[in-house]
Design a protein around this motif. Structure first.
Motif, short mmCIF file in Angstrom:
data_model
loop_
_atom_site.label_atom_id
_atom_site.label_comp_id
_atom_site.label_asym_id
_atom_site.label_seq_id
_atom_site.Cartn_x
_atom_site.Cartn_y
_atom_site.Cartn_z
N LEU A 142 0.84 -1.20 0.00
CA LEU A 142 0.00 0.00 0.00
C LEU A 142 0.88 1.25 0.00
O LEU A 142 0.61 2.23 -0.72
CB LEU A 142 -0.90 -0.01 1.24
N ALA A 143 1.94 1.19 0.79
CA ALA A 143 2.84 2.35 0.87
C ALA A 143 3.43 2.65 -0.50
O ALA A 143 3.47 3.81 -0.93
CB ALA A 143 3.95 2.07 1.87
N ILE A 144 3.85 1.59 -1.21
CA ILE A 144 4.46 1.81 -2.53
C ILE A 144 3.42 2.34 -3.50
O ILE A 144 3.70 3.27 -4.27
CB ILE A 144 5.11 0.50 -3.02
N LEU A 155 0.71 4.04 -2.79
CA LEU A 155 0.38 5.42 -2.45
C LEU A 155 1.49 6.37 -2.87
O LEU A 155 1.24 7.48 -3.32
CB LEU A 155 0.13 5.55 -0.95
N SER A 156 2.71 5.91 -2.70
CA SER A 156 3.84 6.75 -3.10
C SER A 156 3.80 7.02 -4.59
O SER A 156 4.06 8.13 -5.05
CB SER A 156 5.13 6.04 -2.72
N THR A 168 1.04 6.91 -6.42
CA THR A 168 -0.11 7.79 -6.63
C THR A 168 0.29 9.23 -6.36
O THR A 168 -0.05 10.14 -7.12
CB THR A 168 -1.24 7.44 -5.64
N ASP A 169 1.02 9.40 -5.27
CA ASP A 169 1.42 10.75 -4.89
C ASP A 169 2.25 11.38 -6.00
O ASP A 169 2.05 12.54 -6.35
CB ASP A 169 2.26 10.65 -3.62
N LYS A 170 3.17 10.57 -6.55
CA LYS A 170 4.07 11.10 -7.56
C LYS A 170 3.33 11.33 -8.87
O LYS A 170 3.47 12.36 -9.50
CB LYS A 170 5.22 10.13 -7.75
N LEU A 203 -1.26 12.93 -7.91
CA LEU A 203 -1.33 14.24 -7.24
C LEU A 203 -0.33 15.22 -7.83
O LEU A 203 -0.68 16.35 -8.20
CB LEU A 203 -1.06 14.08 -5.75
N ASP A 204 0.92 14.76 -7.93
CA ASP A 204 1.92 15.65 -8.48
C ASP A 204 1.71 15.84 -9.98
O ASP A 204 1.98 16.91 -10.51
CB ASP A 204 3.30 15.06 -8.20
N VAL A 262 -0.68 18.56 -10.37
CA VAL A 262 -0.04 19.86 -10.16
C VAL A 262 0.78 20.25 -11.38
O VAL A 262 0.67 21.36 -11.91
CB VAL A 262 0.85 19.83 -8.89
N ASN A 263 1.60 19.29 -11.85
CA ASN A 263 2.42 19.58 -13.02
C ASN A 263 1.54 19.81 -14.24
O ASN A 263 1.85 20.65 -15.09
CB ASN A 263 3.38 18.43 -13.30
#
Lengths: 559, 208
Positions: B125-127, B129-130, B132-134, B137-138, B141-142
């Motif tokens: 899950l951590a991987i 989510l990481s 997903t975040d990159k 979400l990012d 933004v980009n």
């Protein structure tokens, strides 16, 4: 006088540095050191002078700055107004300490020293200004101005992707500022300054003669429409913005009037706008993505300042502005806000667990720890709010320590990947000891400051009548995740037989991995001791905050 | 404990790494405290009668408030200890493939359960989510950043060809008009008179 000195001494230092010739380069860092040391002394003086049992703002300094009669639109008034209370004072002291540590950490820097230290002192002054300003306009000025030195400090002295990180940081925060600016103007148009209005309306001769009774009479006049709009003095004074009786009856942001925009009452919309503005700064998931990039690319001292102090302005803004000016919004959306805090805690923790870059891991752990601040504030309990302020101070000390720890390793090998190291304990025992202290303190080992902050915010969450118990129960997994990512990192990097990625160190690990220098110890040991001191004597903070927080909470007990 | 006792102190010497000749009595630094602890753990220090603690000094100093005595408790527990000791001492070497031994050796497989049901999913899950975040979400933004730049370029094109085009077009129109009317002003009196008469006729026609 103390607070003005706190703001203007570094600004003066910045100016002096900018005017000195480049040939004086060896003196630059000494000037910066002396100035930041003086800041610590001044902050200490403020701490000693502050009467923790008294209510309201202290060490107040006020001077007229801009007064502009606008005919039938009333009178515009902007003051130079500074003061501290139990919410801001701990953060002022924290800032002074972290900025001093930042200068010591900058000691190894070799290029463009004049610009660096000049910007650094400019940053120091604006940060102090942010924490002590009591005029919203003045606060906003410092809040915005802080971006400028930060942009250059990341963009010029940062890592390989510094341009991207600095512009991302700048635009993100600027977007937040824009939202704050809109609300600030809305508030300004909606609120009168009862003291100056009393003078303008001819009730009293000068401001010093205004008593509480006159203020109350005037507020009644205002609500009954007995004041002509030309007599009303509009203000940015935070003390008046926080008082619902000062809102003009037909004003845009009056709690009673409530015009609807986009299906939401204007006040709620304003609440969300200003909340997002500060949530970007804290940061709160999902507006946090500037933080990992900014942290990874920033040089060590700037990371230290960014994590140690700048994030706290977000939490400070929540308490001073968002919750204080919009208590109705905070109460209405308490569950959503608490949920966002919990999301940040868990999401940040899980992301930290997945990182392979040590600095990025610590950046995400900051997101997780700042989630506790939002949870504590959203709980609207004395424990939660005191805990949130405490957590900000504690995280300021610990994140500064953690980023310095990354910096120590990066200085030696220019590699921050966790899997590039094994068994660092053998060649660097003192470094390992301090890392263990920082890690355990951050993951909330009793006896260190991290524990108290998390304990009190969680206690607040559980006691809160605004938040459901399961929400706080989920938040506790954040502590578990913190233990997982810190201990796992400790195990991977520091235990076992020594090994360093051969590419980074062809001559073997012992050649590059020298233990801490005296300068590094000078930064890390005091921070470790501070974390211990705060953990053993939490009243150092709680004594300052509790009276203010009690007074602050009165608004929420009425509703 | 009885089994441990038998395995360590009875039967053949089994340790292959350290020969029997190196085994020796501990020195008094270790033996003393152990002997003292052993001496103090004997029951008579607490109560001389092993079946009843009524006469114990402990209850003389701190008298029990309620006197509820189970007379059978002491004999039964002593009996259970003796039975367990006897079983443990007599127990033969258990078969390592037996399920109980396996369960005991691997802590009831709880670690395996934790690994597959808690640790591994959390790390996955951590991987995720990481990522997903990159990416999301990012990426968002980009994406906003990139689309702003694209919009800026579009605006530039629009500004040059349309907005500025109108300005240039107006200038061009003015110059064309100028060129057209210039040919009328040719200095010949005849053409001026012709134009005046035609104009007069047009006005008259319009009025009438």
């Amino acid at each position: 006088m103390i607070l003005s000195l706190l703001i203007f001494l570094p600004l003066l230092g910045s100016l002096v540095l900018a005017l000195l010739p480049e040939s004086q380069a060896v003196r630059f860092r000494w000037i910066a050191l002396v100035v930041t040391l003086a800041e610590v002394v001044l902050a200490g003086a403020a701490y000693v002078t502050f009467d923790a049992s008294a209510r309201g703002y202290q060490l107040l300094e006020q001077a007229d700055w801009i007064t502009l009669p606008l005919g039938s639109l009333g009178i515009a008034s902007i003051d130079y107004l500074v003061g501290v209370d139990g919410i801001s004072l701990p953060l002022v002291v924290l800032s002074a300490v972290v900025m001093l540590v930042g200068v010591i950490s900058s000691w190894t820097l070799t290029h463009r020293l004049k610009a660096y230290y000049s910007l650094y002192l400019l940053l120091t002054g604006t940060i102090m200004g942010c924490f002590v300003a009591l005029d919203f306009f003045l606060f906003f000025l410092f809040f915005e101005f802080m971006l400028l030195p930060m942009y250059f400090l990341i963009g010029l002295w940062g890592g390989p992707r510094r341009e991207y990180a600095s512009i991302k940081f700048f635009l993100y925060t600027l977007l937040g500022s824009l939202l704050i600016l809109l609300v600030m103007i809305g508030l300004y148009l909606s609120v009168m300054d009862p003291v100056s209005t009393a003078v303008a309306a001819g009730l009293v001769a000068d401001p010093s003669a205004v008593t509480d009774d006159i203020v109350r009479t005037l507020q009644t006049y205002l609500q009954n429409g007995q004041l002509s709009s030309a007599q009303i003095v509009h203000t940015f004074d935070m003390r008046y913005l926080a008082d619902g009786s000062n809102y003009l009856p037909d004003a845009f942001l009056n709690p009673a009037a409530e015009p609807i925009i986009l299906g939401l009452p204007a006040r709620m919309l304003a609440f969300w706008a200003v909340f997002i503005g500060f949530a970007i700064k804290l940061p709160i998931v999902p507006v946090h993505t500037w933080l990992p990039d900014a942290h990874v690319e920033a040089p060590t001292p700037v990371s230290v300042v960014l994590a140690g102090v700048l994030l706290k302005i977000g939490g400070y803004g929540f308490l001073r502005i968002v919750w204080d000016f919009f208590p109705d919004g905070a109460a209405e959306y308490a569950q959503v806000l608490g949920g966002l805090g919990v999301l940040s805690i868990v999401y940040g923790g899980l992301n930290a667990l997945a990182q392979t870059d040590l600095k990025k891991m610590i950046a995400y752990s900051s997101v997780s720890h700042m989630g506790f601040v939002l949870l504590g504030v959203a709980s609207l309990t004395a424990e939660g709010i005191n805990g949130a302020i405490y957590q900000m101070v504690s995280h300021g000390v610990l994140s500064a320590m953690l980023f310095l720890i990354v910096g120590v390793l990066y200085d030696r090998t220019h590699d921050r990947r966790i899997d590039s190291y094994r068994g660092l304990m053998q060649p660097m025992p003192r470094y390992t000891t301090l890392t263990i202290i920082a890690f355990f303190a951050s993951l909330g080992l009793p006896g260190f400051s991290g524990f108290v902050g998390e304990l009190f915010t969680l206690m607040g969450g559980f006691q809160s009548s605004w938040l459901p118990g399961w929400m706080t129960a989920i938040a506790t997994t954040g502590i578990l995740l913190a233990a997982a990512y810190f201990l796992w990192t400790l195990q991977r990097m520091f235990f076992g037989s020594t090994w360093v990625r051969p590419f980074e160190s062809p001559s073997g690990p012992t050649a590059v991995l020298t233990d801490l220098t005296a300068r590094e110890k000078l930064m890390l040991i005091p921070l470790g001791l501070m974390a211990l001191l705060l953990g053993l004597f939490p009243n150092l903070i709680f004594n300052l905050t509790s009276t203010t927080v009690g007074q602050w909470l009165v608004k929420f007990s009425v509703e | 404990m009885a089994r441990q006792w038998r395995l360590i102190f009875f039967g053949e010497y089994r340790n292959k790494t350290i020969p029997l000749t190196q085994a020796h009595e501990p020195n008094w630094l270790m033996r003393g405290p152990v002997a003292l602890l052993a001496l103090l753990s004997i029951g008579i220090w607490f109560s001389i009668n092993p079946l009843s603690a009524h006469g114990s000094w402990f209850f003389q100093i701190l008298p029990a408030l309620e006197e509820v005595s189970f007379w059978w408790l002491a004999p039964v527990s002593i009996g259970l200890v003796l039975l367990g000791g006897w079983i443990g001492f007599r127990m033969t070497e258990p078969r390592t493939d037996s399920i109980f031994v396996q369960l005991s050796l691997s802590y009831g497989f709880l670690d395996v359960v934790y690994y597959y049901f808690v640790i591994s999913p959390t790390r996955k899950l951590a991987i995720v989510l990481s990522r997903t975040d990159k990416r999301i979400l990012d990426g968002l933004v980009n994406g906003v950043g990139v689309s702003t730049v694209v919009l800026a370029h579009l605006a530039r094109v629009l500004d040059r060809s349309v907005v500025d085009g109108v300005v240039n077009g107006a200038a061009w129109l003015a110059s064309q008009l100028g060129r057209m009317t210039r040919s009328v002003q040719n200095g010949q009196v005849q053409s001026y008179i012709t134009a005046a008469v035609v104009g007069l006729l047009l006005v008259l026609w319009w009025i009438l």
